[in-house]
Enzyme design. Structure first.
Site, PDB file in Angstrom:
ATOM      1  N   ASP A 161      -0.778   1.332  -3.004  1.00 16.57           N
ATOM      2  CA  ASP A 161      -2.193   1.649  -3.144  1.00 16.57           C
ATOM      3  C   ASP A 161      -2.376   3.152  -2.939  1.00 16.57           C
ATOM      4  O   ASP A 161      -1.768   3.736  -2.036  1.00 16.57           O
ATOM      5  CB  ASP A 161      -3.006   0.858  -2.113  1.00 16.57           C
ATOM      6  N   GLU A 201     -13.173  -4.952  -7.246  1.00 25.14           N
ATOM      7  CA  GLU A 201     -13.586  -3.714  -7.921  1.00 25.14           C
ATOM      8  C   GLU A 201     -12.856  -3.464  -9.233  1.00 25.14           C
ATOM      9  O   GLU A 201     -13.318  -2.674 -10.044  1.00 25.14           O
ATOM     10  CB  GLU A 201     -13.387  -2.522  -6.986  1.00 25.14           C
ATOM     11  N   VAL A 202     -11.700  -4.093  -9.438  1.00 26.08           N
ATOM     12  CA  VAL A 202     -10.940  -3.923 -10.676  1.00 26.08           C
ATOM     13  C   VAL A 202     -10.833  -5.287 -11.348  1.00 26.08           C
ATOM     14  O   VAL A 202     -10.392  -6.247 -10.718  1.00 26.08           O
ATOM     15  CB  VAL A 202      -9.535  -3.339 -10.400  1.00 26.08           C
ATOM     16  N   HIS A 218      -5.341  -8.923  -8.661  1.00 22.47           N
ATOM     17  CA  HIS A 218      -4.402  -8.174  -7.833  1.00 22.47           C
ATOM     18  C   HIS A 218      -4.428  -8.714  -6.414  1.00 22.47           C
ATOM     19  O   HIS A 218      -5.458  -9.158  -5.936  1.00 22.47           O
ATOM     20  CB  HIS A 218      -4.689  -6.674  -7.861  1.00 22.47           C
ATOM     21  N   HIS A 227      -3.449  -7.700  -2.505  1.00 21.74           N
ATOM     22  CA  HIS A 227      -3.113  -6.637  -1.560  1.00 21.74           C
ATOM     23  C   HIS A 227      -2.153  -7.209  -0.523  1.00 21.74           C
ATOM     24  O   HIS A 227      -2.412  -8.280   0.021  1.00 21.74           O
ATOM     25  CB  HIS A 227      -4.363  -6.158  -0.818  1.00 21.74           C
TER      26      HIS A 227
END
Length: 125
Positions: free
Chosen positions: A39, A105-106, A110, A112
């Protein structure tokens, strides 16, 4: 800005561009199913993102539309990255944000991986 996970996949999202090599990333792992990179704004000592190579907006989209091979490959890749980072012991956190309430947000699924330190409670209260 949080996204609507029910919208169609956007081929111009930042993670799609990273997968195509249009935006550089600090790659830590890649196989047929997944791509993992550090990140750029880490929130823990270890903060790695793992994304599927397929065109999936969110966990809901992925779990509904991905093939068994894609799902298995992605889940195994997440575990492999955690092991390679030495996170299994003493532990780590997985987080996938979905939609506006989840803070996504994307518009590309994904996960993390957070670790390398004690992370504390996730939600206080």
């Amino acid at each position: 800005m949080p996204i609507d996970p029910t919208l169609p996949y956007d081929d111009d999202n930042i993670f799609a561009k990273i997968l195509r090599g249009e935006i550089p990333s600090n790659k830590v792992y890649e196989d047929d199913w997944a791509f993992a990179f550090e990140d750029i704004n880490p929130q823990a000592e270890v903060h790695t993102l793992v994304i599927p190579k397929g065109r999936y907006v969110s966990w809901d989209d992925f779990s509904t539309k991905a093939s068994d091979a894609e799902i298995g490959g992605f889940v195994r890749a997440v575990g492999k990255v955690a092991r390679e980072k030495g996170l299994v012991e003493p532990g780590y956190r997985l987080l996938a944000n979905i939609g506006a309430h989840g803070g996504q947000e994307v518009p590309h699924l994904h996960v993390h991986l957070f670790g390398g330190q004690a992370l504390g409670r996730m939600i206080s209260g």
